[in-house]
Write an enzyme that holds these catalytic residues in place. Structure first.
Site, mmCIF file in Angstrom:
data_model
loop_
_atom_site.group_PDB
_atom_site.id
_atom_site.type_symbol
_atom_site.label_atom_id
_atom_site.label_comp_id
_atom_site.label_asym_id
_atom_site.label_seq_id
_atom_site.Cartn_x
_atom_site.Cartn_y
_atom_site.Cartn_z
ATOM 1 N N THR A 68 0.785 -1.235 0.000
ATOM 2 C CA THR A 68 0.000 0.000 0.000
ATOM 3 C C THR A 68 0.822 1.293 0.000
ATOM 4 O O THR A 68 0.670 2.126 -0.890
ATOM 5 C CB THR A 68 -0.944 0.001 1.221
ATOM 6 N N ASP A 85 -4.035 0.834 -5.483
ATOM 7 C CA ASP A 85 -2.604 0.602 -5.331
ATOM 8 C C ASP A 85 -2.154 -0.795 -5.752
ATOM 9 O O ASP A 85 -1.045 -0.990 -6.221
ATOM 10 C CB ASP A 85 -2.179 0.878 -3.874
HETATM 11 ZN ZN LIG Z 1 -3.536 -4.649 2.289
#
Ligand SMILES: [Zn+2]
Length: 453
Positions: free
Chosen positions: A70, A237
């Site tokens: 992330t 992401d």
């Molecule tokens: Zn995650």
């Protein structure tokens, strides 16, 4: 006729003043739904998102950056840099020189972020512009001594509605105007970890909730009169893959913990040896064949994950769906972080607004290509980056774009046309030469006439 002119004039007036924040400077809202795997779009019913795409553009797969976690990927989106270049190389890091630690809950030290200049800082350094953030990794940290003019301290308990309300308020009524804003939401990542992406029942419920949030976002922008003028990017992401208790690698069964410190664990483990590096490497190398073990200098080039002090001397990369653990421990049913060439790790990108074409689809771009595209939309000079602007050109309405199938089509059509024309010319020439003897005869007759006369 007079009435028509008056109506047109009034229309122009209201058109100019309808949105009090109307400015010639483009505005961009960047939205991330964490862990939104690209193929959720194909496998689940998402009517609001599909409507958004219908009026805008879609990139079906985004090739993100390794490691597919992330914090690193969110920072790559806003800087256009690989992790080794921007320095956020994991969600959990250790810097052996300064002895500093970084984690998701301890991320406020500028030291970690100052290796790059995110777009909200560059935007804010322009005259008469400001940036805003309803959460996005790094937006509540002083980076190069700057935060966005408007931001929220990160808290997962703040509801989406509150984040959305803040961001629309900032975008519509700030001075200097907010031209770049971010909006971040923790789902479907959290549920993907809990249930695993193959849990259709739970994931369809979670994804329906997200789709409703997208519906709320579009509706709110329409009500506020911002829908047509605001550029909106919805992306993510990384993706998510299914894990299992039958696919766990236990490091304790291969090497004693006293030999090393574990900086980050799974699915990419960062190992800092306490004893001889080669010794530790050898023990790990033969630990499990579902795990690649690399000395830092041997990490494959394609990962762009080597040239940074925060990358540890040994890294272990688990095969897709495998979990690295020290010993028996609780397990996530879904995870990400794996090799960025795996389709399951890829997110998508959709966008709508005056900068984007309508109804256009493209199969792929890279995460690092998003940054130069955003800079172009905002008219910002990009910082040095690893992205390629031309990869995203076809998404933009102001760019001349032609893709390979179109080029092939045009070349074939041109060749066909040329062949037909050549055929016609040859045909006409042969007809002309066939009728020549007759015309010569006529000419001779004509030529003779004056002589006779
Ligand atoms: Zn995650």
């Amino acid at each position: 006729m007079k009435l028509l002119v008056i109506l047109l004039f009034l229309g122009l007036l209201t058109g100019c003043s309808g949105n009090s924040n109307y400015s010639l400077t483009p505005q961009l809202l960047l939205v991330s739904f964490d862990g939104f795997r690209a193929d959720y779009l194909k496998n689940y019913d998402l009517p609001h998102l599909q409507n958004f795409i219908k009026e805008g553009v879609l990139v079906e797969h985004i090739t993100n950056v390794f490691i597919t976690k992330t914090f690193p990927n969110h920072y790559s989106i806003v800087t256009g840099l690989y992790e080794e270049s921007h320095g956020i190389v994991a969600n959990t890091m250790y810097d052996d020189i300064t002895k500093k630690h970084f984690s998701e809950s301890d991320d406020k030290d500028s030291f970690w972020w100052n290796g790059a200049v995110p777009i909200w800082v560059t935007n804010q350094l322009q005259e008469n512009r400001s940036s805003a953030a309803a959460m996005w990794p790094g937006t509540d940290v002083l980076i190069h001594n700057i935060t966005p003019s408007y931001f929220m301290n990160y808290s997962s308990s703040v509801p989406f509605e509150e984040r959305l309300n803040n961001v629309t308020t900032w975008l519509s009524s700030s001075n200097p105007p907010v031209t770049f804003a971010t909006l971040y939401w923790e789902e479907p990542d959290a549920s993907g970890h809990t249930y695993g992406p193959e849990d259709k029942e739970n994931m369809s419920r979670v994804l329906k909730e997200i789709d409703d949030l997208i519906g709320d976002l579009v509706q709110k922008l329409k009500v506020l009169g911002m829908w047509e003028n605001l550029n909106v990017i919805i992306t993510s992401d990384h993706g998510m893959t299914q894990c299992s208790e039958n696919r766990v690698i236990h490091l304790d069964s291969c090497i004693d913990r006293s030999n090393y410190s574990i900086i980050d664990l799974t699915p990419v483990a960062a190992i800092l040896p306490k004893t001889n590096i080669t010794e530790v490497y050898d023990k790990l190398k033969h630990c499990n064949h579902h795990m690649n073990v690399y000395l830092k200098e041997d990490i494959p080039n394609r990962f762009y994950y080597r040239h940074n002090d925060r990358i540890q001397p040994i890294i272990l990369v688990a095969d897709e769906g495998w979990t690295i653990a020290l010993n028996k421990s609780s397990l996530k049913l879904g995870d990400h972080g794996y090799d960025n060439s795996l389709p399951s790790m890829h997110p998508f990108l959709a966008a709508h607004g005056p900068a984007f074409r309508r109804g256009y689809r493209q199969s792929t771009i890279n995460t690092v290509d998003i940054y130069p595209m955003m800079c172009h939309i905002l008219g910002l000079k990009p910082q040095p980056n690893n992205g390629t602007f031309s990869h995203a050109k076809c998404l933009l309405v102001d760019q001349w774009c032609i893709n390979l199938p179109e080029v092939i089509g045009i070349v074939i059509s041109a060749l066909l046309l040329l062949t037909i024309l050549t055929g016609l010319i040859i045909c006409m020439q042969s007809r002309a030469s066939a009728s020549r003897p007759f015309s010569r005869l006529q000419l001779q007759e004509d030529d003779d006439d004056p002589l006779i006369g």
